[in-house]
Design an enzyme around this catalytic site. Sequence first.
Site, PDB file in Angstrom:
ATOM      1  N   ARG A  21       0.590  -1.147  -0.180  1.00  0.00           N
ATOM      2  CA  ARG A  21       0.032   0.013   0.127  1.00  0.00           C
ATOM      3  C   ARG A  21       0.841   1.446   0.070  1.00  0.00           C
ATOM      4  NH1 ARG A  21      -3.101  -4.664   1.380  1.00  0.00           N
ATOM      5  NH2 ARG A  21      -5.331  -4.265   0.409  1.00  0.00           N
ATOM      6  N   LYS A  71      15.100  -6.395   3.633  1.00  0.00           N
ATOM      7  CA  LYS A  71      15.605  -5.369   4.720  1.00  0.00           C
ATOM      8  C   LYS A  71      17.128  -5.842   5.223  1.00  0.00           C
ATOM      9  CE  LYS A  71      10.977  -4.438   6.492  1.00  0.00           C
ATOM     10  NZ  LYS A  71      10.083  -4.027   7.566  1.00  0.00           N
ATOM     11  N   GLU A  87      21.401   4.011  14.280  1.00  0.00           N
ATOM     12  CA  GLU A  87      21.431   3.249  15.506  1.00  0.00           C
ATOM     13  C   GLU A  87      20.499   2.154  15.594  1.00  0.00           C
ATOM     14  OE1 GLU A  87      21.803   3.416  20.356  1.00  0.00           O
ATOM     15  OE2 GLU A  87      21.975   5.076  19.159  1.00  0.00           O
ATOM     16  N   ASP A 112      10.294   1.166  11.729  1.00  0.00           N
ATOM     17  CA  ASP A 112       9.404   0.407  11.980  1.00  0.00           C
ATOM     18  C   ASP A 112       8.945   0.587  13.380  1.00  0.00           C
ATOM     19  OD1 ASP A 112       8.905  -0.734   9.421  1.00  0.00           O
ATOM     20  OD2 ASP A 112      10.156  -2.451   9.788  1.00  0.00           O
ATOM     21  N   ILE A 226      -0.609  -5.969  14.756  1.00  0.00           N
ATOM     22  CA  ILE A 226       0.086  -5.202  13.832  1.00  0.00           C
ATOM     23  C   ILE A 226      -0.269  -5.476  12.473  1.00  0.00           C
ATOM     24  CG2 ILE A 226       2.108  -5.095  15.219  1.00  0.00           C
ATOM     25  CD1 ILE A 226       3.774  -6.716  13.514  1.00  0.00           C
ATOM     26  N   GLY A 249      -3.445  -2.441  12.851  1.00  0.00           N
ATOM     27  CA  GLY A 249      -1.723  -2.274  12.152  1.00  0.00           C
ATOM     28  C   GLY A 249      -1.791  -1.196  11.210  1.00  0.00           C
TER      29      GLY A 249
END
Length: 289
Positions: A21, A71, A87, A112, A226, A249
């Site tokens: 989305r 990722k 970090e 996230d 979520i 979520g």
Amino acid sequence: MTSSEKSIHAGVMGWPVAHSRSPLLHGFWLKQYRIDGDYAALAVTPEDFPQTFAELPGRGFAGVNITVPHKQAAFDAIIAAGGVVSETARRLGAVNTVIFHEDSSVEGDNTDAFGFMENLKEKAPQWNPDGTVTVLGAGGAVRAVCAGLLEAGVTEIRLVNRSEEKAHELARMFGPSVIPVSWDERETSLADISLLVNGTSLGMSGSPPLELSLDPLPKTAVVYDIVYAPLETPLLRTAKICGNPTVDGLGMLIHQARPAFEAWFGMLPEVTPELREILEADIREGETT
């Protein structure tokens, strides 16, 4: 737009990526703020990821979002290129936001945890981090959930996962505040908590159901799933019947996108009812097709 300005390109890399989305979300903000830019879905296989990623700056991209399964590969690619990772991204070993700077440097971040916490603050402002939290799952999303909760000041997270080894792995990563709990004890883990988070795919459209009795759960505890497809999972429906406050979520998806949009397009976008309505309609349409 002056003659010195140019259209800004961004996108999301994933495999598959057609379900994302993010193009609808960023496209709404581009139109709302009248920014000359575009945001594309980039379907890239794991085998093609390194080369495609390296070519993006030359194709005029200001940056990209990264979704599964890339990722960690994005994190590795940025480090290999001598780039900078935040970090948070370093702690999670994963990047979901990439910024290509005009000086040819590259920066990686993970938003996230920010998205998870901002959604919680917006939808359940009464919650505070003083209590104990139970989190179901131990995947990449749960790493971000735990990071956000610990940064907010939570001192005890009961981590419940079907694979106990993965739960222990996260406990080693985050320290003694994260306590692994066996899947068989998932209902016992709900006693005396202030927040329950489902970070598994159980209950998602096309996935098996989450088998969990909420009888031990305090009525004041917030229940946060979520998952956003469906918008109201069986867990959230049950929680509402029990009288518990709930958080879906979709807000996490929206909020995690805001820092990326600001980095590429120069404006931190707002979360409006109109945006949420558009995304909800798209999700419902996807459930019926």
